[in-house]
Design a protein around this motif. Structure first.
Motif, short mmCIF file in Angstrom:
data_model
loop_
_atom_site.label_atom_id
_atom_site.label_comp_id
_atom_site.label_asym_id
_atom_site.label_seq_id
_atom_site.Cartn_x
_atom_site.Cartn_y
_atom_site.Cartn_z
N UNK A 64 30.43 44.94 51.25
CA UNK A 64 31.46 44.96 52.30
C UNK A 64 32.80 45.42 51.74
N UNK A 65 33.14 44.98 50.52
CA UNK A 65 34.42 45.38 49.94
C UNK A 65 34.41 46.87 49.59
N UNK A 66 33.28 47.35 49.06
CA UNK A 66 33.18 48.76 48.73
C UNK A 66 33.30 49.63 49.98
N UNK A 67 32.81 49.12 51.12
CA UNK A 67 32.87 49.87 52.37
C UNK A 67 34.21 49.74 53.07
N UNK A 68 35.06 48.84 52.61
CA UNK A 68 36.38 48.67 53.21
C UNK A 68 37.21 49.92 52.98
N UNK A 69 37.92 50.35 53.97
CA UNK A 69 38.69 51.58 53.86
C UNK A 69 39.75 51.48 52.76
N UNK A 70 40.11 52.63 52.25
CA UNK A 70 41.18 52.65 51.24
C UNK A 70 42.45 52.02 51.78
N UNK A 71 42.78 52.35 53.01
CA UNK A 71 44.02 51.83 53.60
C UNK A 71 44.02 50.31 53.68
N UNK A 170 40.69 47.49 39.48
CA UNK A 170 39.29 47.19 39.81
C UNK A 170 39.13 46.92 41.30
N UNK A 171 40.03 46.12 41.86
CA UNK A 171 39.98 45.84 43.29
C UNK A 171 40.30 47.07 44.11
N UNK A 172 41.28 47.83 43.69
CA UNK A 172 41.63 49.06 44.41
C UNK A 172 40.45 50.02 44.45
N UNK A 173 39.70 50.07 43.36
CA UNK A 173 38.55 50.97 43.28
C UNK A 173 37.41 50.56 44.20
N UNK A 174 37.47 49.33 44.73
CA UNK A 174 36.41 48.86 45.60
C UNK A 174 35.40 47.98 44.89
N UNK A 175 35.70 47.61 43.64
CA UNK A 175 34.83 46.72 42.90
C UNK A 175 35.15 45.26 43.21
N UNK A 176 34.19 44.40 42.98
CA UNK A 176 34.45 42.97 42.98
C UNK A 176 34.62 42.52 41.54
N UNK A 177 35.30 41.39 41.36
CA UNK A 177 35.78 41.03 40.03
C UNK A 177 35.38 39.61 39.64
N UNK A 178 35.01 39.46 38.37
CA UNK A 178 34.91 38.14 37.75
C UNK A 178 35.91 38.16 36.59
N UNK A 179 36.98 37.41 36.73
CA UNK A 179 38.03 37.34 35.72
C UNK A 179 37.82 36.12 34.86
N UNK A 180 37.81 36.32 33.54
CA UNK A 180 37.72 35.21 32.60
C UNK A 180 39.00 35.22 31.76
N UNK A 181 39.99 34.35 32.10
CA UNK A 181 41.22 34.32 31.32
C UNK A 181 41.01 33.61 29.98
N UNK A 182 41.92 33.83 29.05
CA UNK A 182 41.85 33.17 27.75
C UNK A 182 41.99 31.66 27.92
N UNK A 183 41.23 30.92 27.15
CA UNK A 183 41.25 29.46 27.28
C UNK A 183 42.56 28.84 26.81
#
Length: 486
Positions: A64-71, A170-183
């Motif tokens: 669904x996110x990949x299909x979301x329009x650029x705008x 990554x989000x702008x490109x239409x990808x979904x993200x798993x972020x792992x911040x430093x502990x």
């Protein structure tokens, strides 16, 4: 575990953010402030189960996110930027408490840059295109297709800014993200989850998991459903990530360490050169781009060193929340131990501490300059990641370039000279992803960023970011192929 803690008056959720909801873990780890060594709170400590759940959420949300329009994607990213801007003070004080960097820097530069990261890539997305071209009458059309779930593993020295440097494109490109911040600095990533949700980012598009790399990081980087991995950190960790990703041939972007030179020629503006040199102590030396190796032409070495010491000893170390402080603490006792180990081994090997060379109370290390160092010594060849600089001299331009390039790294370089022709000759021969001439740390997101040699793999920024986070496609259409249409 306590689900929320209060940090400098700001409420922060200590749980993961997976599939649009908060998720607890049975295990926790203690987050400690480098300012005074006090425990900030217990943070959810994820492992393979949380990693799998986060990837599954990202995979489910991807179509669904990949299909979301650029705008629409751009609108939501601008909404996240709006949310960051309304909470700059909260983000600044939480991050200063968490990683010890200067509060004034967070307020005036770092957190506004976080918002800019989202705005820049939202705007770049809307103008991302390649002009069609013809091959023997056939039309070539280049497009950028979202790649899929992306794992982003980020460092502790500028936690939110460096995380959003990856999250935004990554989000702008239409990808979904798993972020792992430093502990060692996880808190502002948790606040980002709240801001993104408030901006209307759909559930599962951004997931944030906390914990140790050996426990949750390996499960993320080896997952077969992950389509991109971006990492900023050390060379040894990058090698483990690359080995983990190899089984699935997952594309990698690696921004690693540096041992960058600052070349100062006799024709340079010495006041400028000293300013550039002292600036390398920024963030207690915890900057990958820092020019930690001073290479100075012999004829000016004594004068430059005198001026440098005069300025360096006036730097104020102390509480990073104080506007008058120039240098805050180093991030962690383990990092402080590492820094001191480098310095003491260098001194034992014959190096001379021109200034500093010792610990101070708490988690502070005195701004240090070491002279009489050999080119093949550990202190010249290895990244310290603390307020430790070395001084070497050269007699010729040829020698300066040879010394500058004589490490396994190639992230950045800085050149101070009054001769534009020399600048052109020298910069053309330096092995580095970024070279600054008579300036330092001027960064534009439309420029390529990355390192050579062991300083990294790939480039990000502008279209280069979309090239990494997308599958770049070329569609070739034959002429006169529509005879049966309509």
């Amino acid at each position: 575990m306590t689900e929320k803690i209060t940090v400098a008056g700001v409420r922060v959720d200590t749980r993961h953010w997976i599939g649009g909801e908060r998720v607890a873990s049975t295990e926790t780890f203690t987050d400690v402030s480098p300012i005074d060594g006090s425990a900030i709170g217990e943070i959810a400590r994820g492992g393979p189960a949380e990693a799998g759940r986060a990837v599954a959420a990202a995979k489910a949300a991807f179509p669904a996110w990949a299909a979301t329009s650029r705008a629409e994607r751009a609108r939501i990213l601008h909404g996240i930027a709006d949310g960051v801007e309304t909470r700059i003070e909260e983000l600044a004080i939480v991050e200063t408490t968490d990683n010890g960097a200067l509060l004034r820097s967070h307020r005036r530069g770092v957190m506004p840059r976080v918002a800019h990261n989202f705005r820049f890539f939202a705007d770049w997305l809307l103008k991302l295109e390649h002009e069609d071209f013809e091959t023997r009458g056939h039309t070539n059309h280049v497009s950028w297709d979202p790649a899929g779930p992306s794992v982003l593993i980020t460092p502790w020295n500028a936690p939110l800014m460096l995380a959003t440097w990856k999250v935004a494109p990554a989000l702008a490109a239409g990808n979904t993200v798993i972020l792992k911040p430093a502990e060692w600095s996880p808190l502002t990533a948790s606040l980002l989850a709240d801001i993104a949700a408030e901006a209307g980012l759909p559930a599962g598009v951004l997931n944030i998991v906390q914990g140790y790399g050996s426990e949750i990081g390996d499960a993320l980087t080896s997952h077969p459903d992950v389509r991109r991995i971006s990492f900023t950190g050390s060379v040894p960790t990058a090698k483990r990530i690359a080995a983990s990703a190899a089984a699935n041939l997952t594309p990698l972007s690696l921004e690693l360490g540096g041992k960058s030179p600052l070349l100062v020629f006799a024709d340079a503006d010495l006041d400028l050169a000293v300013d550039l040199a002292v600036e390398q102590y920024d963030n207690a030396g915890q900057v990958c781009l820092a020019a930690t190796r001073f290479l100075v032409e012999e004829s000016i070495a004594e004068e430059l060193t005198r001026r440098f010491v005069d300025k360096a000893i006036r730097l104020r170390q102390g509480d990073p929340r104080d506007e008058a402080t120039d240098i805050g603490p180093n991030i962690h006792p383990r990092q402080l131990e590492k820094i001191d180990g480098f310095v003491q081994r260098a001194i034992e090997a014959g190096a001379r501490a021109v200034v500093g060379g010792h610990r101070k109370d708490g988690q502070f290390y005195a701004p240090t300059l070491l002279a009489d160092v050999a080119q093949d010594s550990e202190i010249v060849q290895e990244e310290v990641f603390g307020p430790v600089l070395t001084l070497q001299t050269f007699a010729t331009e040829e020698e300066a370039v040879r010394l500058a390039n004589d490490t396994r790294f190639g992230l950045a370089a800085t050149v101070a000279t009054g001769d534009p022709e020399r600048a052109e000759r020298v910069t053309a021969r330096l092995v580095a992803g970024t070279v600054w001439v008579n300036c330092f740390f001027v960064r534009d997101l439309q420029a390529p960023f990355g390192g050579s040699r062991h300083s990294g793999v790939g480039r990000e920024g502008g279209t280069w970011s979309f090239d990494f986070y997308c599958d770049v496609k070329n569609t070739v259409t034959a002429p006169n192929g529509w005879k049966n249409h309509g």
